[in-house]
Design an enzyme around this catalytic site. Structure first.
Site, mmCIF file in Angstrom:
data_model
loop_
_atom_site.group_PDB
_atom_site.id
_atom_site.type_symbol
_atom_site.label_atom_id
_atom_site.label_comp_id
_atom_site.label_asym_id
_atom_site.label_seq_id
_atom_site.Cartn_x
_atom_site.Cartn_y
_atom_site.Cartn_z
ATOM 1 N N TRP A 142 0.876 -1.172 0.000
ATOM 2 C CA TRP A 142 0.000 0.000 0.000
ATOM 3 C C TRP A 142 0.916 1.224 0.000
ATOM 4 O O TRP A 142 1.741 1.365 0.907
ATOM 5 C CB TRP A 142 -0.852 -0.048 1.261
ATOM 6 N N ASP A 223 -0.622 -4.715 9.870
ATOM 7 C CA ASP A 223 -1.614 -3.801 9.307
ATOM 8 C C ASP A 223 -2.798 -4.636 8.820
ATOM 9 O O ASP A 223 -2.695 -5.360 7.829
ATOM 10 C CB ASP A 223 -0.960 -3.028 8.143
ATOM 11 N N LYS A 258 -13.247 -0.756 5.713
ATOM 12 C CA LYS A 258 -13.747 -1.671 4.681
ATOM 13 C C LYS A 258 -14.793 -2.625 5.251
ATOM 14 O O LYS A 258 -15.847 -2.808 4.676
ATOM 15 C CB LYS A 258 -12.608 -2.497 4.072
#
Ligand code: PLP
Length: 412
Positions: A142, A223, A258
């Site tokens: 990311w 993460d 999300k």
């Protein structure tokens, strides 16, 4: 350079690698444009609706709320309890954080503005408590990981996440990086649904990685932005449990963006796991001091939604069903795209079926991505990161044809 002006830089900062593409998509006037770039869930019509469980939780919160008082620096207890349960639940548990690390008082949490806030806090903690430590990041990742490490003024080290053919997880490369790091360095791992490759280590590989991390005296930063969108809520924290089993100190950055569709509410958490309860309290005190100078205390509404849902058996069940429906739709799109690419004559995409979560890399060049954008109004991220959630049965054949066409290099 002159005094009394901020304009000392001659060059603008680069456009954000993901939001920049989404901005270009928004500005595109073509009606058939497709946003496969943003890392958000979309339904078959391309919308990102508010799930019914969220609406119900908001209704209850609005009816009951009487004040907009500050939350504590680390956030409201009900939200932190809820996220603790979500992260530290073990296989076989219905609900509750039964992991021994929790019972031993080694786990504390802070509500952060999104997973981004949690990642920034994690890296800032490393910078503050381990001066000279470097942060290792597997590439590709990311893109914000790079910026966050830079913003925390920590030295970044890179290693390859994938083997040279870009098809598989490079376990030996990672183990070599772990061996090359010095004690106290931190490694950022994607807890589940690796972004952008979709390629996660297996359970056995996570164990090997965790053991090597422990042997080498390293600090994992896990993460976890896609819990529940890979194999399921509990299965997706297997990586975390592999690290916990070794007893290492670790940081977990989680996001409700999300899996709860709470993107703009900025809901995340940093879980801190110290070696002992006393060590954990000290770590938490430093985290709180960092927070006080960044956002002071978290935005409350999104956290209240998560706490309301997870604190009510019926709402929690409803949310879990909604999340599972998202997961299955994404998985179905992944299968449909793989079949459609083969049908369109594009070779070598069977590997997409090994990916988990929203993303996979199609492995496209910048020129091929520009053609997809200019000729087909299809927006992807660098290297052809595609968001499976942006597809629908109607869009899949169109995308597959377009990808096959740019790969073949043929003109329209
Ligand atoms: C790997 C990864 N980490 C963290 C985040 C942070 O998400 P947010 O700050 O929106 O909760 C994202 C979002 O795209 C992500 O993909």
């Amino acid at each position: 350079m002159s005094d009394g002006t901020l304009s000392t830089r001659q060059v603008a900062a680069p456009v954000d690698p993901i939001f920049g593409i989404v901005d270009a998509y928004r500005a595109d006037q073509r009606p058939h444009k497709m946003n496969l770039a943003a890392g958000v869930y979309m339904d078959e019509t391309g919308l990102t609706p508010i799930p019914a469980s969220i609406r119900e939780a908001e209704r209850r919160i609005l009816a009951a709320s009487t004040s907009k008082l500050y939350a504590p620096i680390s956030g409201e207890g009900a939200y932190l309890d809820a996220v603790r349960n979500l992260l530290f639940r073990q296989p076989g548990d219905v609900w509750g954080a039964t992991h021994p690390a929790v019972a031993d008082g080694r786990v504390t949490l802070l509500h952060t503005p999104g997973g981004t806030g949690a990642m920034r806090l994690a890296v800032d903690l490393v910078a503050r408590l381990r001066p000279g430590a470097e942060v290792w990041v597997g590439e590709p990742t990311w893109p914000n990981h790079f910026q966050i490490v830079d913003a925390a003024r920590v030295n970044l080290r890179r290693f390859a996440w994938l083997t040279t053919n870009q098809q598989a997880f490079d376990e030996s490369g990672l183990l070599a990086a772990l061996d090359a790091a010095k004690a106290g360095d931190a490694f950022i791992f994607h807890g589940t649904c690796h972004n952008p490759t979709g390629i996660d280590p297996t359970a056995t590989q996570w164990q090997q990685i965790a053991e090597r991390v422990e042997q080498r005296g390293l600090i994992p930063i896990i993460d976890t932005a896609y819990q529940g969108l890979g194999d399921g809520l509990i299965a997706d924290t297997a990586s975390l449990r592999a690290f916990l089993a070794t007893g290492v100190e670790l940081l977990v950055a989680s996001s409700a963006s999300k899996n709860f569709s709470l993107y703009n509410e900025r809901v995340g958490a940093l879980a801190i796991v110290g070696a002992t309860g006393a060590a954990t309290s000290i770590l938490a005190s430093h985290a709180r001091q960092i927070v006080r100078t960044m956002w002071s205390n978290p935005p409350v509404h999104g956290g209240a939604i998560v706490a309301t849902i997870l604190g009510d058996t019926q709402l929690r069940t409803q949310w879990e069903e909604e999340l599972e429906a998202m997961r299955l739709r994404i998985l179905a799109s992944r299968h449909e795209l793989t079949a459609a690419l083969a049908a369109a004559g594009a070779q070598g995409f069977a590997r997409l079926l090994e990916g988990r979560g929203m993303f996979s890399l199609l492995g496209l060049t910048d020129a091929q991505l520009a053609r997809l954008r200019d000729e087909h109004a299809i927006y992807l991220v660098a290297q052809g990161r595609i968001n499976m959630a942006g597809l629908s049965p109607a869009k899949v054949p169109v995308v597959a044809q377009a990808v096959a066409q740019v790969l073949a290099g043929g003109d329209r």
